[in-house]
Write a protein that holds these residues in place. Structure first.
Motif, PDB file in Angstrom:
ATOM      1  N   GLN A 122     -14.119   5.060   7.833  1.00 19.91           N
ATOM      2  CA  GLN A 122     -14.927   5.614   7.185  1.00 19.91           C
ATOM      3  C   GLN A 122     -15.845   5.374   6.931  1.00 19.91           C
ATOM      4  N   ALA A 123     -16.755   4.429   7.456  1.00 22.66           N
ATOM      5  CA  ALA A 123     -17.954   3.304   7.066  1.00 22.66           C
ATOM      6  C   ALA A 123     -18.947   5.157   7.899  1.00 22.66           C
ATOM      7  N   PRO A 124     -19.971   4.924   6.730  1.00 23.25           N
ATOM      8  CA  PRO A 124     -21.117   6.052   7.860  1.00 23.25           C
ATOM      9  C   PRO A 124     -21.602   5.539   9.036  1.00 23.25           C
ATOM     10  N   LEU A 125     -21.812   6.536   9.795  1.00 21.80           N
ATOM     11  CA  LEU A 125     -22.312   5.549  11.271  1.00 21.80           C
ATOM     12  C   LEU A 125     -23.388   6.829  11.418  1.00 21.80           C
ATOM     13  N   ALA A 126     -24.482   6.097  12.050  1.00 17.46           N
ATOM     14  CA  ALA A 126     -25.816   7.142  12.075  1.00 17.46           C
ATOM     15  C   ALA A 126     -25.447   7.001  13.582  1.00 17.46           C
ATOM     16  N   ASP A 127     -26.502   8.266  14.135  1.00 12.88           N
ATOM     17  CA  ASP A 127     -26.508   8.154  15.318  1.00 12.88           C
ATOM     18  C   ASP A 127     -26.995   7.089  16.506  1.00 12.88           C
ATOM     19  N   GLY A 128     -26.677   6.801  17.432  1.00 14.49           N
ATOM     20  CA  GLY A 128     -27.137   5.814  18.305  1.00 14.49           C
ATOM     21  C   GLY A 128     -27.024   4.404  17.817  1.00 14.49           C
ATOM     22  N   ALA A 129     -26.124   4.178  17.081  1.00 11.41           N
ATOM     23  CA  ALA A 129     -25.976   2.935  16.194  1.00 11.41           C
ATOM     24  C   ALA A 129     -24.994   2.554  16.387  1.00 11.41           C
ATOM     25  N   SER A 130     -24.889   1.095  16.633  1.00 12.39           N
ATOM     26  CA  SER A 130     -23.021   0.708  17.125  1.00 12.39           C
ATOM     27  C   SER A 130     -22.999  -0.401  15.873  1.00 12.39           C
ATOM     28  N   TYR A 131     -21.856  -0.918  15.690  1.00 10.84           N
ATOM     29  CA  TYR A 131     -21.542  -1.442  14.605  1.00 10.84           C
ATOM     30  C   TYR A 131     -20.041  -2.927  15.026  1.00 10.84           C
ATOM     31  N   LEU A 132     -20.256  -4.016  14.675  1.00 13.55           N
ATOM     32  CA  LEU A 132     -19.468  -4.535  14.433  1.00 13.55           C
ATOM     33  C   LEU A 132     -18.577  -5.374  13.223  1.00 13.55           C
ATOM     34  N   CYS A 133     -17.198  -4.548  13.003  1.00 19.18           N
ATOM     35  CA  CYS A 133     -16.685  -5.237  12.210  1.00 19.18           C
ATOM     36  C   CYS A 133     -16.369  -7.272  11.581  1.00 19.18           C
ATOM     37  N   ILE A 134     -17.105  -7.171  10.638  1.00 25.43           N
ATOM     38  CA  ILE A 134     -16.933  -8.370   9.802  1.00 25.43           C
ATOM     39  C   ILE A 134     -16.296  -9.116   8.595  1.00 25.43           C
ATOM     40  N   ASP A 135     -15.768  -9.800   9.127  1.00 21.92           N
ATOM     41  CA  ASP A 135     -15.077 -10.777   7.571  1.00 21.92           C
ATOM     42  C   ASP A 135     -15.474 -11.155   6.793  1.00 21.92           C
ATOM     43  N   ARG A 136     -15.961 -11.825   5.577  1.00 19.97           N
ATOM     44  CA  ARG A 136     -16.715 -12.715   4.696  1.00 19.97           C
ATOM     45  C   ARG A 136     -16.097 -13.693   4.072  1.00 19.97           C
ATOM     46  N   ASP A 137     -14.288 -13.207   4.562  1.00 19.26           N
ATOM     47  CA  ASP A 137     -13.569 -14.634   4.004  1.00 19.26           C
ATOM     48  C   ASP A 137     -13.629 -15.708   4.829  1.00 19.26           C
ATOM     49  N   ILE A 138     -14.739 -16.986   5.218  1.00 24.48           N
ATOM     50  CA  ILE A 138     -14.387 -17.689   5.543  1.00 24.48           C
ATOM     51  C   ILE A 138     -13.662 -18.437   5.342  1.00 24.48           C
ATOM     52  N   PRO A 139     -12.665 -18.691   4.648  1.00 24.29           N
ATOM     53  CA  PRO A 139     -12.404 -19.965   4.334  1.00 24.29           C
ATOM     54  C   PRO A 139     -10.619 -19.420   4.918  1.00 24.29           C
ATOM     55  N   ALA A 140     -10.142 -17.778   5.297  1.00 24.85           N
ATOM     56  CA  ALA A 140      -9.084 -17.552   5.814  1.00 24.85           C
ATOM     57  C   ALA A 140      -8.900 -16.790   6.871  1.00 24.85           C
ATOM     58  N   VAL A 141     -10.159 -17.424   7.967  1.00 19.13           N
ATOM     59  CA  VAL A 141     -10.098 -16.944   8.430  1.00 19.13           C
ATOM     60  C   VAL A 141      -9.574 -18.371   9.905  1.00 19.13           C
ATOM     61  N   HIS A 142      -8.612 -18.085  11.062  1.00 10.56           N
ATOM     62  CA  HIS A 142      -7.509 -18.407  12.039  1.00 10.56           C
ATOM     63  C   HIS A 142      -8.722 -19.306  12.839  1.00 10.56           C
ATOM     64  N   ASP A 143      -8.419 -20.594  13.101  1.00 16.77           N
ATOM     65  CA  ASP A 143      -9.804 -21.302  13.791  1.00 16.77           C
ATOM     66  C   ASP A 143     -10.919 -20.881  14.043  1.00 16.77           C
ATOM     67  N   LEU A 144     -11.192 -21.283  12.928  1.00 20.79           N
ATOM     68  CA  LEU A 144     -12.887 -20.441  12.543  1.00 20.79           C
ATOM     69  C   LEU A 144     -14.072 -21.317  13.952  1.00 20.79           C
ATOM     70  N   ASP A 145     -13.351 -22.697  14.111  1.00 17.26           N
ATOM     71  CA  ASP A 145     -14.362 -23.110  15.340  1.00 17.26           C
ATOM     72  C   ASP A 145     -14.358 -22.386  16.124  1.00 17.26           C
ATOM     73  N   ASP A 146     -13.984 -21.515  16.641  1.00 20.75           N
ATOM     74  CA  ASP A 146     -13.511 -21.080  17.810  1.00 20.75           C
ATOM     75  C   ASP A 146     -14.359 -19.080  17.539  1.00 20.75           C
ATOM     76  N   ALA A 147     -14.263 -19.144  16.166  1.00 27.11           N
ATOM     77  CA  ALA A 147     -15.033 -17.792  16.301  1.00 27.11           C
ATOM     78  C   ALA A 147     -16.438 -17.792  16.344  1.00 27.11           C
ATOM     79  N   THR A 148     -16.507 -15.902  16.548  1.00 27.01           N
ATOM     80  CA  THR A 148     -18.359 -16.133  16.376  1.00 27.01           C
ATOM     81  C   THR A 148     -18.839 -15.806  15.188  1.00 27.01           C
ATOM     82  N   LYS A 149     -19.497 -16.590  15.297  1.00 27.89           N
ATOM     83  CA  LYS A 149     -20.213 -16.672  13.429  1.00 27.89           C
ATOM     84  C   LYS A 149     -21.787 -15.461  13.434  1.00 27.89           C
ATOM     85  N   LEU A 150     -21.836 -15.299  12.662  1.00 24.24           N
ATOM     86  CA  LEU A 150     -22.906 -13.887  12.406  1.00 24.24           C
ATOM     87  C   LEU A 150     -24.087 -14.343  11.046  1.00 24.24           C
ATOM     88  N   VAL A 151     -25.108 -14.112  10.874  1.00 24.14           N
ATOM     89  CA  VAL A 151     -25.605 -14.147   9.799  1.00 24.14           C
ATOM     90  C   VAL A 151     -26.414 -12.433   9.733  1.00 24.14           C
TER      91      VAL A 151
END
Length: 239
Positions: A122-151
């Protein structure tokens, strides 16, 4: 509309060997279903029509398994003989089988709430652009130490991505919506010996063609360790 998906299933999965035994990681079972079956069936239920399955380690076991599944005709196999190297090579290998402009990419050891695919579609996708699905609920992430983090910046772009980030505001779920143009970034990165997915994500981001889709609230788990497997089984059983 996204109609194709890539499942990366080439790796050896050494960190879950105590569970997998002599089986390749795609055939590890959670709640009586293999990781591969869960991923394929959730994608097909979400409207995906073709799944490119990138295989490598013990690929014949995976091929034999697929041959017995009712959805076998939905699978296109791609062989990655360099499966001992980083996962960016598997994404790049899939280029020969992708026909559409946008497609999902996920690792075989990630289990997603099926609703996550609907959010991404359902997200609008721009031509030629790629996307990563992200989770902002940090406390709910299982094994946060092993997760890839982003700004993630206010415009949904990524300014930093790494497992070892000390300051971050989102986590990589492992589900991507990629554009065919991303293969150009993979080609250049791999030529320079930079073989991870994150390398090409960084390059595409700097070029202004990589963004994020917020799927916070959707359940997901990376099943790459014994402890994560136990958590996935617990979730599946509802106990």
């Amino acid at each position: 509309m996204i109609k194709e998906a890539v499942i990366l299933a080439a790796g050896q999965g050494t960190r879950i060997r105590v569970i997998s035994g002599d089986r390749p990681k795609p055939l590890v079972e959670v709640g009586g279903r293999t990781l591969l079956d869960i991923g394929v069936e959730n994608l097909l239920a979400s409207g995906i029509e073709t799944i490119v399955l990138v295989v490598g380690y013990e690929h014949q076991q995976v091929r034999d398994h697929v041959a017995g599944r009712p959805w076998r005709d939905k699978i296109v196999f791609v062989q990655n003989d360099e499966w001992k190297k980083e996962n960016g090579l598997s994404v790049y290998a899939s280029r020969t089988a992708i026909t559409g402009q946008h497609f999902f990419v996920q690792m075989v050891d990630h289990i997603f709430d099926p609703g996550i695919y609907g959010k991404a579609m359902q997200a609008p996708l721009a031509d030629g652009a790629s996307y990563l699905c992200i989770d902002r609920d940090i406390p709910a992430v299982h094994d946060l130490d092993d997760a890839t983090k982003l700004v993630v910046e206010p415009d949904a772009s990524i300014s930093s991505i790494a497992k070892m980030l000390q300051e971050f505001n989102a986590v990589d779920t492992g589900l991507f919506v990629m554009s065919r143009t991303i293969f150009d970034f993979f080609e250049k990165a791999i030529a320079g010996g930079r073989n991870t997915i994150s390398h090409s994500v960084q390059d595409a981001g700097r070029a202004g063609s990589f963004f994020t889709i917020d799927v916070t609230g959707s359940s997901w788990i990376d099943v790459d360790t014994e402890e994560a497997w136990h958590e996935a089984v617990r979730r599946h059983s509802g106990s």
